[in-house]
Scaffold this active site. Structure first.
Site, PDB file in Angstrom:
ATOM      1  N   CYS A 172     -33.399 -19.286 -45.781  1.00 56.67           N
ATOM      2  CA  CYS A 172     -33.197 -19.343 -47.222  1.00 56.67           C
ATOM      3  C   CYS A 172     -31.803 -19.844 -47.575  1.00 56.67           C
ATOM      4  O   CYS A 172     -31.534 -20.178 -48.725  1.00 56.67           O
ATOM      5  CB  CYS A 172     -33.427 -17.973 -47.845  1.00 56.67           C
ATOM      6  SG  CYS A 172     -35.170 -17.562 -47.936  1.00 56.67           S
ATOM      7  N   ALA A 196     -37.532 -17.266 -64.765  1.00 57.95           N
ATOM      8  CA  ALA A 196     -37.618 -17.357 -63.301  1.00 57.95           C
ATOM      9  C   ALA A 196     -38.049 -16.015 -62.724  1.00 57.95           C
ATOM     10  O   ALA A 196     -37.356 -15.019 -62.883  1.00 57.95           O
ATOM     11  CB  ALA A 196     -36.260 -17.751 -62.729  1.00 57.95           C
ATOM     12  N   ASP A 256     -40.482 -14.044 -59.255  1.00 57.11           N
ATOM     13  CA  ASP A 256     -40.783 -14.265 -57.852  1.00 57.11           C
ATOM     14  C   ASP A 256     -42.012 -15.134 -57.653  1.00 57.11           C
ATOM     15  O   ASP A 256     -42.105 -15.901 -56.709  1.00 57.11           O
ATOM     16  CB  ASP A 256     -40.993 -12.916 -57.151  1.00 57.11           C
ATOM     17  CG  ASP A 256     -39.748 -12.050 -57.235  1.00 57.11           C
ATOM     18  OD1 ASP A 256     -38.667 -12.577 -56.953  1.00 57.11           O
ATOM     19  OD2 ASP A 256     -39.867 -10.883 -57.615  1.00 57.11           O
ATOM     20  N   ASP A 276     -43.029 -12.687 -51.979  1.00 57.42           N
ATOM     21  CA  ASP A 276     -43.026 -12.878 -53.435  1.00 57.42           C
ATOM     22  C   ASP A 276     -44.248 -12.230 -54.094  1.00 57.42           C
ATOM     23  O   ASP A 276     -44.170 -11.736 -55.212  1.00 57.42           O
ATOM     24  CB  ASP A 276     -43.005 -14.371 -53.768  1.00 57.42           C
ATOM     25  CG  ASP A 276     -41.629 -14.985 -53.541  1.00 57.42           C
ATOM     26  OD1 ASP A 276     -40.619 -14.276 -53.739  1.00 57.42           O
ATOM     27  OD2 ASP A 276     -41.563 -16.166 -53.170  1.00 57.42           O
TER      28      ASP A 276
END
Lengths: 348, 203
Positions: free
Chosen positions: A17, A48, A50, A90
């Site tokens: 990430c 925004a 997940d 997520d």
């Protein structure tokens, strides 16, 4: 086979990430776009979160997410496991149950043997199987650098969606995995990490957030996210912005890799940590007693990090106990939501 | 002596590793490092500070120039501990200290705890002979978050002493994830160190 073992991390520029596009750049690219409007789009791009959530019927919604990145560990099979656990995370962070997945692969067929690709996908499949998710397809392109991840679809009841945006003053914040994977994997790339810490960080990154998600479903949880590329404080900033609340983090209570503290002091910090600090540092106020290496650690981009759960104050201890009983050993209360100052994170 | 390094075009962690390798090969009182990105600048600055250098950096065309200086008569830096990269100088003994509990001696645990802190605080007096401090059983708690032992041991670690805690013990006391200083070790390593050490002091 007498070949040297593959060192995947030496074949790529960014890792895990930490390879994420800098958050400010993404905002600049996307701001002002004309986004489609649909009353059934319950969670979309405009806030925004997940994962996206789309209502199918009054009691069923679909949760969708995609995640892929270059390897952050050297072993192809473990990389596959980590990428899958990260992609599924997520869905868990939204309170959903993942059901189907599709591989997203970029592979340097000219420089890596196809057995590496097979091992990566086998690792991914192993974690999908553990999660009860079926692989329905995928897409592979030729690329100078290996990248792997998944597009994942899950289901959720429309009334039980957990977003980042519902902090309540008094909530306790519970974190379920130690932070420091970006720094530790940087040390792995640098050949400084021993087998023990490599094994520990690999195991944690490949651990699904499933047990954590299933456990939190039994408690009064107001908001949740998973900690990935923006680091603990970057993701926390997303929770706190426009919430009207403040957050206080107890630096000493945050579970972390002790080795990461030493390596942070040595400057083995991924560039993403500095990007995260540049972008979200203005939300954060560090107490005088918080050493710089801890500050760096809290902005360290995480690969397949834990869930950060805002739970009703009175249930925090019971949640942590239940998480630990369900195998989420690192779970700890790391801070609380305060009445103010609004939209500020204080780390003490 | 190569005390000018050009790390432009290198991404993290390569510049830090390049500087680290250079300093392991030769002890330099001054070093200049060129980098071309902000993350590398900050990381190299952190590394040199960690090694006891006084560090400055300035923008140059296409990047940054970082300078580190160290040595007698440079103020605060002179009092910095020896660099963590320990050299095997001839004539230096290797003393290993094995800490087996939270208390020193038997009689009164409160007194024993106070004595143990005092012992850890006084360990630097051994100077460069102190090689490793290993913690087992209740001793591992000194390395975990919240213990007053952490800053003491961090000071030793910064001076180049290897600090290690038994992994089984850390897990037993539920402090594996909150260990703040040193590394996790196992019995095989501890036994190996005992054999390698010139003397082992057990408390």
């Amino acid at each position: 086979m007498t070949d040297e073992p593959i060192r995947l991390t030496s074949t790529v520029k960014g890792a895990g990430c930490a390879a994420k596009l800098a958050p400010g750049d993404l905002d600049r690219a996307l701001c002002g776009l004309d986004l489609p409007v649909d009353p059934n789009l319950l969670v979309g791009l405009e806030r925004a979160d997940d994962a996206g959530v789309y209502r199918i019927t009054d009691d069923l919604a679909m949760v969708q997410t995609v995640d892929f990145f270059p390897p952050m560990v050297d072993d192809p099979y473990q990389f596959g496991r980590i990428a899958a656990a990260n992609a599924l995370s997520d869905i868990y962070a939204m309170g959903g149950t993942p059901r189907t997945a599709m591989n997203v692969v970029a592979f340097p067929a000219k420089t890596l043997d196809l057995s590496v690709l097979r091992a990566v996908i086998e690792g991914g499949l192993a974690v999908l199987r553990e999660a009860g998710v079926v692989l329905v397809g995928g897409h592979t392109i030729e690329d100078p650098e290996l990248k792997y991840g998944l597009s994942v679809t899950g289901f959720i009841h429309p009334d039980r969606i957990l977003t980042k945006r519902n902090l309540k003053a008094g909530d306790r914040l519970v974190l379920t995995k130690p932070v420091g994977t970006g720094i530790v994997t940087t040390a792995i790339r640098g050949g400084l990490a021993d087998a023990a810490v490599t094994e520990r960080v690999t195991r944690n990154m490949a651990t699904l957030n499933r047990a954590a998600a299933e456990t939190m479903a039994k408690f009064t949880v107001h908001a949740c996210t998973d900690i990935t590329g923006f680091g603990l404080l970057g993701h926390l900033a997303e929770m706190v912005v426009d919430s009207g609340c403040g957050v206080r983090i107890d630096a000493a209570a945050v579970p972390c890799y002790p080795e990461a503290l030493q390596w942070a002091a040595m400057g083995l910090i991924p560039a993403g940590a500095y990007n995260n600090r540049d972008f979200r540092g203005s939300f954060v106020e560090f107490g005088a007693g918080v050493p710089r290496r801890l500050q760096d650690l809290f902005f360290d981009p995480q690969t397949s990090g834990g869930l950060l759960i805002a739970v009703a104050a009175g249930e925090a201890e019971a949640l942590v106990a239940a998480l630990r009983a369900n195998g989420v050993a690192a779970a700890a209360v790391v801070g609380e939501v305060t009445a103010g100052p609004a939209d500020r994170i204080v780390v003490e | 002596m190569n005390n000018k390094l050009d790390c432009r075009g290198q991404n993290c962690p390569v510049p830090v590793l390049t500087v680290k390798k250079t300093l392991e090969e030769a002890s330099l009182s001054a070093i200049t490092v060129l980098v071309d990105n902000e993350a590398a600048r900050q990381n190299v600055c952190r590394f040199l500070e960690h090694q006891g250098y006084a560090v400055g950096s300035e923008g140059i065309e296409g990047g940054f120039r970082i300078t580190g200086t160290r040595g007698e008569g440079t103020g605060a830096v002179a009092s910095e501990p020896a660099p963590p990269v320990r050299e095997r100088a001839t004539g230096r003994r290797r003393v290993m200290v094995l800490v087996t509990g939270e208390h020193m001696g038997r009689g009164d645990d409160g007194l024993g705890e106070m004595l143990m802190f005092n012992f850890l605080k006084t360990l630097p007096e051994m100077g460069p002979d102190l090689w490793r401090v290993a913690f087992v059983n209740g001793g591992v708690k000194f390395t975990a978050q919240g213990s007053d032992g952490v800053p003491i041991l961090q000071g030793l670690a910064d001076a180049g002493v290897e600090i290690a805690s038994c992994g089984v013990c850390l897990a037993f006391f539920h402090v594996l994830e909150t260990m703040q200083v040193g590394t996790v070790t196992n019995m095989l390593e501890i036994v190996t160190w005992m054999q390698q050490a010139d003397s082992v002091i057990t408390v």
